[in-house]
Design an enzyme around this catalytic site. Sequence first.
Site, PDB file in Angstrom:
ATOM      1  N   LYS A 120      37.459 134.630  19.237  1.00  0.00           N
ATOM      2  CA  LYS A 120      38.842 134.590  19.736  1.00  0.00           C
ATOM      3  C   LYS A 120      39.849 134.939  20.384  1.00  0.00           C
ATOM      4  O   LYS A 120      40.070 134.967  20.628  1.00  0.00           O
ATOM      5  CB  LYS A 120      39.245 133.361  18.467  1.00  0.00           C
TER       6      LYS A 120
HETATM    7  C1  LIG Z   1      35.769 128.641  18.354  1.00  0.00           C
HETATM    8  C2  LIG Z   1      34.307 128.995  17.636  1.00  0.00           C
HETATM    9  C3  LIG Z   1      32.997 128.691  18.205  1.00  0.00           C
HETATM   10  C4  LIG Z   1      32.941 127.227  19.412  1.00  0.00           C
HETATM   11  O1  LIG Z   1      32.643 128.405  20.275  1.00  0.00           O
HETATM   12  P1  LIG Z   1      33.712 126.675  21.376  1.00  0.00           P
HETATM   13  O2  LIG Z   1      34.428 128.102  23.036  1.00  0.00           O
HETATM   14  O3  LIG Z   1      35.059 126.348  20.924  1.00  0.00           O
HETATM   15  O4  LIG Z   1      32.375 126.191  21.847  1.00  0.00           O
HETATM   16  C5  LIG Z   1      31.477 129.189  17.432  1.00  0.00           C
HETATM   17  N1  LIG Z   1      31.748 130.507  16.504  1.00  0.00           N
HETATM   18  C6  LIG Z   1      32.554 130.559  16.392  1.00  0.00           C
HETATM   19  C7  LIG Z   1      33.011 131.940  15.268  1.00  0.00           C
HETATM   20  C8  LIG Z   1      34.020 130.350  16.553  1.00  0.00           C
HETATM   21  O5  LIG Z   1      35.008 130.689  15.957  1.00  0.00           O
END
Ligand SMILES: *Cc1c(COP(=O)(O)O)cnc(C)c1O
Length: 483
Positions: A120
Amino acid sequence: MKYISTRGQAAPQAFCDILLGGLAPDGGLYLPEHYPQISPAELAEWRELPYPALALKIFLKFIDDIPACDLKSIVDRTYTARNYRYCRPGHDAAEITPLTTLDPGFHLLELSNGPTLAFKDMAMQLLGNLFEYVLEKRNETINILGATSGDTGSAAEYAMRGKKGVRVFMLSPHGKMSPFQRAQMYSLQDENIINIAIRGMFDDCQDIVKNVANDAAFKARYKIGAVNSINWARVLAQIVYYFKGYFAATQSNDEKVAFSVPSGNFGNICAGHIARMMGLPIERLVLATNENDVLDEFFRTGRYRPRDSAETYVTSSPSMDISKASNFERFVFDLVGRDPAVVRELWAKVAAGEGFDLSATPYFARLPEFRFVSGKSTHVDRLATIRDVWQRHRVMIDPHTADAVKVAREQMGVGVPTPIIVLETAQPVKFAETIQEALGVQPTRPKELEGIENLPQRVIVLDADAQAVKALIEKVCAPAINR
Ligand SMILES: *Cc1c(COP(=O)(O)O)cnc(C)c1O
C-alpha cells in the site's frame, strides 16, 4: 485527459479535481476517458529508465493539470532508495521494486519495501505528496477519516505524517491488531496523526466512517476526506510497477509475461488490467484470492455474489478478507464496453444485495479477451507454500504473497506461460503468527524496526459511537476554525 464516472451521470473532471475525493457524485468510480496507448518505441525507451523516471513518463500520460517539472519533483521525492530501503539483503533499494527469482521464469516482485512493509506504501506515499501539493496550491486543508484492520491505516499515516494541510483520524479495532501493527501506528508522534482505537471490530470502525460521511453538513464543515482504495491516484501509482516488473523479468519487448496478484479490493490487479490495456505485453493476469473467493467465483463462472460481513471469513491473509471488491466496478465498466447504463443496472442489483450473473450474456463470452484467470488458496495451502518456498529457496514470504504463489503454480500447470511474476505485497514480519505456525521460527525484521513495540504509544480509546468520534474531530479542529 478527463476522468469519467463508471455510472455516466457525473461531469468529466480533471485529475486534480478527483484527487481529493472518493466516489463520483453519481456513485460511480472515476476512470480516464480512454487508456493512453504506449508505442513500441516508447516501450523500448522506457525499458532503460530508473523507477522515478518511468513513473513520471506514465503519470504524464494521465495527468495534464500539474506542470511536468512539479510532477517530476513529487515523483523524485516519493520513489527514493531511502524510502524503499527495507529490501532483501543484496538488492539495490534504488530499484524500488527489486525482482527476486525463485526458479527460472518464476519471480517475486518486491512491492513491500516501503515504510510500513506492505505494498500500500507504493501508492499511498505518492498520494501524500500529491495531496500536500494540491492543497497548498488551492490553500485548502483536509481531514482524512479512515478505518483500518492494519495495512491501509499505517500506510496512510506514514504517507501523511507531517504533511501540511492534512490531518488523519484513523479508526482501528481496539486490541484486534498485531502488536507490531499497533506499534507501527500508535508510536507515531506527529501532531497531524490521530489514532483512535474503537472498542469493537473492524466493521464497527467502518460503520462509523460511513455514518460520518453521510452527514453532509459535518463532512463539509470539517472537510472530511478519504484515502480508500477507490481513489484513482492509488490505482494510477500501481500501474508503474507492472511496467517495471515486466522489464526486469524479460530481455526484450517481444516477450510476454504473466502476473499473479493476491487480491481483495481489486485495486492492485485493476492497475495490471490498465497496464495491459495500454499495450504492456501481459499474456495473463492471475487473480488469487483466499477463502473469501468472491472474485475467483466471478472469473470462473460469471457470477458476482458479494457477501455481507457475517459471511466473510477471518483468515491468515487478513488484508484480503474482503467480500465486496470496491474497485471491481472499474473492470466491469471495461468488460461491458464502457456502457454506464449497464453498470448502473448491475450495481443497482449489488446495492439490493443480489449481486449479478453475467454467465449467459455476451459480456461473459468476451471475458477471455481480458486475459484473466483465477484461483483460491486456503490456510493449509498458505502454510505449505510458505514452508516450501523457505525450504527450497531460503526466501521467507508473507501469507498474502503465498496465496499468489500457490495459485500461480497451479495455473502454470494448466498452461499459463512463463515468465510469471508474483507480486509480493507484504513482508512476513507483519504476520509473525502465521510464519511461526508455518516455519516454527519468528520472521526476520529490518534492524531499524527492532523493538518498536517498546516505543511510547499515542492512541485515544473510544466506544463504537459515531457521535463520540465526531465530538473528537470537532475538538481537535476547533482552534483552527476559530482562528
Ligand atoms: C491490500 C492488500 C492486498 C489486496 O490488494 P487489493 O488491491 O485490495 O486487491 C493484498 N495483500 C496485502 C498485504 C494487502 O495489504
